[in-house]
Design a protein around this motif. Structure first.
Motif, PDB file in Angstrom:
ATOM      1  N   ASN A 216       1.920  -1.258 -10.767  1.00  0.00           N
ATOM      2  CA  ASN A 216       0.875  -0.474 -11.481  1.00  0.00           C
ATOM      3  C   ASN A 216       1.017   0.802 -11.292  1.00  0.00           C
ATOM      4  O   ASN A 216       1.702   1.163 -10.440  1.00  0.00           O
ATOM      5  CB  ASN A 216      -0.510  -1.242 -11.231  1.00  0.00           C
ATOM      6  CG  ASN A 216      -0.852  -0.867  -9.719  1.00  0.00           C
ATOM      7  OD1 ASN A 216      -0.297  -0.054  -9.044  1.00  0.00           O
ATOM      8  ND2 ASN A 216      -1.548  -1.938  -8.967  1.00  0.00           N
ATOM      9  N   ARG A 218      -0.688   3.123  -9.637  1.00  0.00           N
ATOM     10  CA  ARG A 218      -0.946   3.634  -8.388  1.00  0.00           C
ATOM     11  C   ARG A 218       0.299   3.509  -7.640  1.00  0.00           C
ATOM     12  O   ARG A 218       0.656   4.129  -6.890  1.00  0.00           O
ATOM     13  CB  ARG A 218      -2.290   2.650  -7.856  1.00  0.00           C
ATOM     14  CG  ARG A 218      -2.761   3.332  -6.488  1.00  0.00           C
ATOM     15  CD  ARG A 218      -3.803   2.160  -6.093  1.00  0.00           C
ATOM     16  NE  ARG A 218      -4.049   2.421  -4.605  1.00  0.00           N
ATOM     17  CZ  ARG A 218      -5.264   3.501  -4.361  1.00  0.00           C
ATOM     18  NH1 ARG A 218      -5.813   4.079  -5.305  1.00  0.00           N
ATOM     19  NH2 ARG A 218      -5.392   3.675  -3.234  1.00  0.00           N
ATOM     20  N   GLN A 219       0.650   2.141  -7.807  1.00  0.00           N
ATOM     21  CA  GLN A 219       1.948   1.717  -7.010  1.00  0.00           C
ATOM     22  C   GLN A 219       3.053   2.536  -7.405  1.00  0.00           C
ATOM     23  O   GLN A 219       3.742   3.428  -6.509  1.00  0.00           O
ATOM     24  CB  GLN A 219       2.291   0.549  -7.130  1.00  0.00           C
ATOM     25  CG  GLN A 219       1.558  -0.593  -6.182  1.00  0.00           C
ATOM     26  CD  GLN A 219       1.792  -1.945  -6.866  1.00  0.00           C
ATOM     27  OE1 GLN A 219       2.153  -2.371  -7.737  1.00  0.00           O
ATOM     28  NE2 GLN A 219       1.712  -3.028  -5.690  1.00  0.00           N
ATOM     29  N   LEU A 221       2.839   5.589  -8.405  1.00  0.00           N
ATOM     30  CA  LEU A 221       2.676   7.083  -8.073  1.00  0.00           C
ATOM     31  C   LEU A 221       2.932   7.279  -6.511  1.00  0.00           C
ATOM     32  O   LEU A 221       3.596   8.215  -6.210  1.00  0.00           O
ATOM     33  CB  LEU A 221       1.183   7.256  -8.267  1.00  0.00           C
ATOM     34  CG  LEU A 221       0.624   8.752  -7.875  1.00  0.00           C
ATOM     35  CD1 LEU A 221       1.471   9.948  -8.512  1.00  0.00           C
ATOM     36  CD2 LEU A 221      -0.831   9.057  -7.863  1.00  0.00           C
ATOM     37  N   PHE A 222       2.425   6.267  -5.726  1.00  0.00           N
ATOM     38  CA  PHE A 222       2.476   6.444  -4.205  1.00  0.00           C
ATOM     39  C   PHE A 222       3.937   6.087  -3.942  1.00  0.00           C
ATOM     40  O   PHE A 222       4.530   6.358  -2.840  1.00  0.00           O
ATOM     41  CB  PHE A 222       1.437   5.874  -3.751  1.00  0.00           C
ATOM     42  CG  PHE A 222      -0.118   6.448  -3.495  1.00  0.00           C
ATOM     43  CD1 PHE A 222      -0.018   7.669  -2.916  1.00  0.00           C
ATOM     44  CD2 PHE A 222      -0.679   6.311  -4.709  1.00  0.00           C
ATOM     45  CE1 PHE A 222      -1.121   8.459  -2.881  1.00  0.00           C
ATOM     46  CE2 PHE A 222      -1.797   6.848  -4.934  1.00  0.00           C
ATOM     47  CZ  PHE A 222      -2.469   7.930  -3.699  1.00  0.00           C
TER      48      PHE A 222
END
Lengths: 313, 430
Positions: A216, A218-219, A221-222
């Motif tokens: 997703n 978030r994943q 990005l980080f």
């Protein structure tokens, strides 16, 4: 591919001369001619003044041209007992600590926003970078008026919203914050540009693979974007730390180091000792102290930065 | 301006008489044998700077035998730094402006060339043309290093509309002089009642001038008679600081205002009075403000007004040409004789024949405060003192807190004294 015979003379071999090894001198030393212009500048405008500064720090050298005497370590002893040195050094470090994190984080957020290929992408890229193009004098002129009590923009907004006015530049506990805000607004565009370039360098396939694996936003990005920006972050932090430590112009123009020296950075103290008060010898000693600190910070950074590179291999 | 003029002038004779220009001058080929060069550096960036450019245009028009160039540099440390570096290197301009209070701190023996008194006298400028105290201060070790152009005291600006409503104007339309602390505060309260905001605008971020004025009016000294011993009078210094604290505590002045704000507050009518040097005349005239000027009130006993004088100096040149020097002296003399134009920018001329001239006396409001010239209180004589020098900075840092209420007068005084002691203990670089 042909195998090259090592150390083979190009000219006809002569029995009298020993066979020459390597390329002729024009090739071996030719590079020097190309770096010579820069090398001369380096010698005359960096190396020589740096050594002259060290030399001066042992004399009572005066800008006024009066006869100078050898003082030994007197300037250095004075420096260690001079509270103005330590106060201004503290101000410099406080400014660096206050300005570096927002200058890195905000630049990153801006770059992530501007990297989207939306309609406003070009506008964001332009707007974020625009302040960086303006000179310090213009920036400070704008912000000194913005901060003015009575008729400044910020206080106008505050009073319109029913809040009390804030004395930004003439309160000891707030002036540094005001300078930091101005500096962030002014210079964040440069870090933004570095981050944007790095973002655009991340191959699209990586993101494609991630989305196929069901990552997703978030994943992504980080786990992907931020780790791949790691080296750029390292570079930006080093550049920013050195730039923040060298703070001078906007403080000199906005607060002149005041109120009550609450914002005076060490470079301004060096300037005041050396030029306003003509004490070049003493100012040289103080600059050497500061030089040593910057070298230490840079070396520490380099070690950390280098260490991470090793770890990733 | 580069065409040699064929006329025989006083300058020509002057040069010839000194035998400096030799054959050329005797042959009458021009006032200055070749084009004499005068480069001038000044620090007038405000209303007075605009005025200076007009005066220079007139000088150039009248002197087609002198190659004249003027450069305006940023006021304060940037100006003095550049001037000092150019003089230390022996490549300075022919003439520059310098605050008289900085003369000793500027290391005259190494960074200035003495001004040839004989040439000056031949150009019509002598000792008798100046106030004795000012002329004396232009000398170091018996040699003349500076020629004073003006005096610029701390004065009172007043908005005539506001002051009329406050009932402070006399029948002649001028502000009625007040004397003493009580009368001073009464006047300020009357103005505050009219403006509804402040009575007076003052630079609180660097209140050296108002403090030095009040301290001087109390008869306070900085050095003793010998000029060596630091003798600041605590009680008098505190008295002055307490008055400043009361001004802002009572809301008569802002708690915090820097120089641009001081000008703005007087211009927009937030303050009906302004305590400042006299050089903002042009700014307020341009703003079409109904205002006039008067000497700063004698709040205490002695009429003293913090101030300084702009002077002309000849910064050190490794090889100064006699021709250029003659032309430089001509420039200085001409500027003094034409200083009524300069006075229009607010400064009181130092050259007394101009002070007595009708042209100057008819200048309003510039001639209203000329009486204070003999009572101008110069900064202390020290290498770290003078306009824009370190002592004023230290005073600004310490005393600004008195206006803002951050520090008590006692704390401010202790800080200022400690900073001054440190400066006194520092080996002099000049």
């Amino acid at each position: 591919m042909a195998v090259q015979t090592p150390a083979r003379p190009r000219t006809k071999p002569s029995t009298h001369e020993p066979p020459r090894s390597g390329p002729p001198w024009t090739e071996r030393w030719g590079g020097l001619f190309f770096v010579a212009p820069f090398g001369l500048f380096f010698l005359f405008f960096l190396l020589w003044p740096t050594l002259a500064g060290l030399w001066n720090s042992f004399f009572n050298t005066s800008l006024a041209g009066v006869k100078q005497e050898f003082l030994g370590l007197a300037n250095w002893r004075e420096l260690f007992g001079d509270p103005a040195v330590w106060d201004s050094l503290k101000n410099t470090l406080v400014f660096t600590a206050m300005s570096t994190p927002p200058l890195v984080l905000i630049a990153l957020v801006m770059a992530l926003l501007a990297n989207r290929r939306g309609v406003f992408g070009w506008f964001l890229r332009f707007a974020y970078f625009a302040p960086f193009v303006l000179p310090a004098t213009v920036i400070t002129l704008i912000w000194v008026w913005i901060y003015q009590p009575g008729f400044g923009l910020v206080n106008g907004l505050l009073t319109a919203g029913g809040f009390a006015e804030i004395d930004w530049l003439n309160a000891e506990n707030r002036a540094m914050l005001a300078v930091v805000i101005t500096t962030v607004w002014w210079t964040v565009g440069f870090n933004f540009l570095l981050y944007l370039a790095a973002l655009q360098g991340i191959p699209a396939q990586v993101y494609e693979a991630a989305s196929i694996d069901g990552a997703n936003g978030r994943q992504t990005l980080f786990r992907i974007t931020l780790p791949l920006l790691g080296r750029t972050t390292g570079l930006i932090v080093v550049l920013q730390l050195v730039a923040s430590l060298k703070i001078f112009d906007q403080i000199y123009l906005m607060t002149d180091g005041g109120p009550n020296y609450a914002t005076r950075p060490i470079i301004q103290y060096i300037y005041e000792s050396g030029f306003t008060s003509y004490r070049i010898g003493y100012a040289s000693a103080v600059s050497y102290l500061f030089f040593a600190i910057i070298v230490i910070v840079s070396v520490a950074q380099f070690k950390l930065f280098g260490g991470r590179k090793e770890a990733r291999r | 301006m580069s065409t040699p003029s064929p006329r025989v002038s006083r300058r020509h004779l002057l040069v010839g008489a000194l035998g400096l220009a030799g054959a050329t001058a005797l042959a009458g080929c021009g006032s200055f044998g070749r084009d004499a060069r005068v480069r001038e550096w000044n620090l007038f960036g405000g209303g007075d700077g605009a005025r200076l450019l007009q005066i220079h245009d007139k000088f150039v028009a009248e002197h087609n035998d002198i190659a004249f160039e003027a450069h305006t540099l940023a006021w304060g440390p940037p100006f003095y730094t550049k001037l000092a570096m150019s003089a230390a290197g022996g490549r300075a301009p022919e003439v520059a402006t310098l605050h008289l209070s900085r003369l000793k701190g500027f290391s005259p023996s190494t960074m200035l060339d003495p001004i040839p008194v004989d040439l000056l006298a031949k150009a019509g400028i002598t000792e008798q043309d100046f106030l004795p105290e000012t002329w004396r201060k232009c000398h170091v070790d018996g040699r003349l290093y500076a020629v004073p152009l003006d005096q610029h005291p701390f004065v009172l600006y007043y908005n005539t509309d506001i002051c009329e409503k406050a009932g402070l104007l006399g029948p002649d339309g001028r502000i009625k002089p007040v004397k003493g602390v009580d009368a001073f505060f009464e006047m300020l309260r009357a103005v505050k009642d009219v403006t509804g905001k402040f009575a007076a605008s003052v630079e609180t971020t660097n209140p050296w001038r108002i403090w030095w004025t009040l301290y001087g009016q109390l008869g306070g000294a900085f050095f003793d008679e010998s000029g060596q011993e630091f003798v600041l009078d605590d009680n008098k210094a505190l008295e002055a600081l307490q008055l400043m604290a009361k001004l802002s505590a009572d809301g008569l002045t802002p708690k915090s205002s820097d120089y641009p704000a001081l000008v703005a507050q007087f211009t927009n009518g937030d303050a009906g009075l302004s305590f400042n040097g006299e050089w903002e005349v042009t700014t307020y005239q341009t703003a079409k403000l109904p205002f006039s000027m008067a000497p700063f009130p004698v709040v205490y006993d002695v009429p003293k007004f913090a101030g300084d004088a702009h002077t002309f100096v000849m910064p050190h040149q490794a090889a100064r040409s006699d021709e250029d020097t003659a032309a430089t002296v001509e420039y200085i003399a001409w500027m003094l004789k034409n200083s009524a134009d300069w006075a229009a920018g607010g400064h009181i001329p130092a050259y007394q024949p101009v002070v007595e001239s009708r042209e100057y006396l008819e200048l309003k409001p510039q001639a209203e405060y000329r009486s204070v010239a003999p009572d101008v209180l110069f900064d202390p004589d020290a290498w770290f003192s003078g306009s824009g020098a370190q002592l004023q900075n230290e005073a600004g840092a310490a005393f600004a807190g008195v206006f803002s209420g951050r520090t008590t007068p006692r704390q401010a005084l202790d800080q200022f004294k400690a900073a001054t002691r440190k400066l006194l203990d520092t080996p002099s670089p000049v």
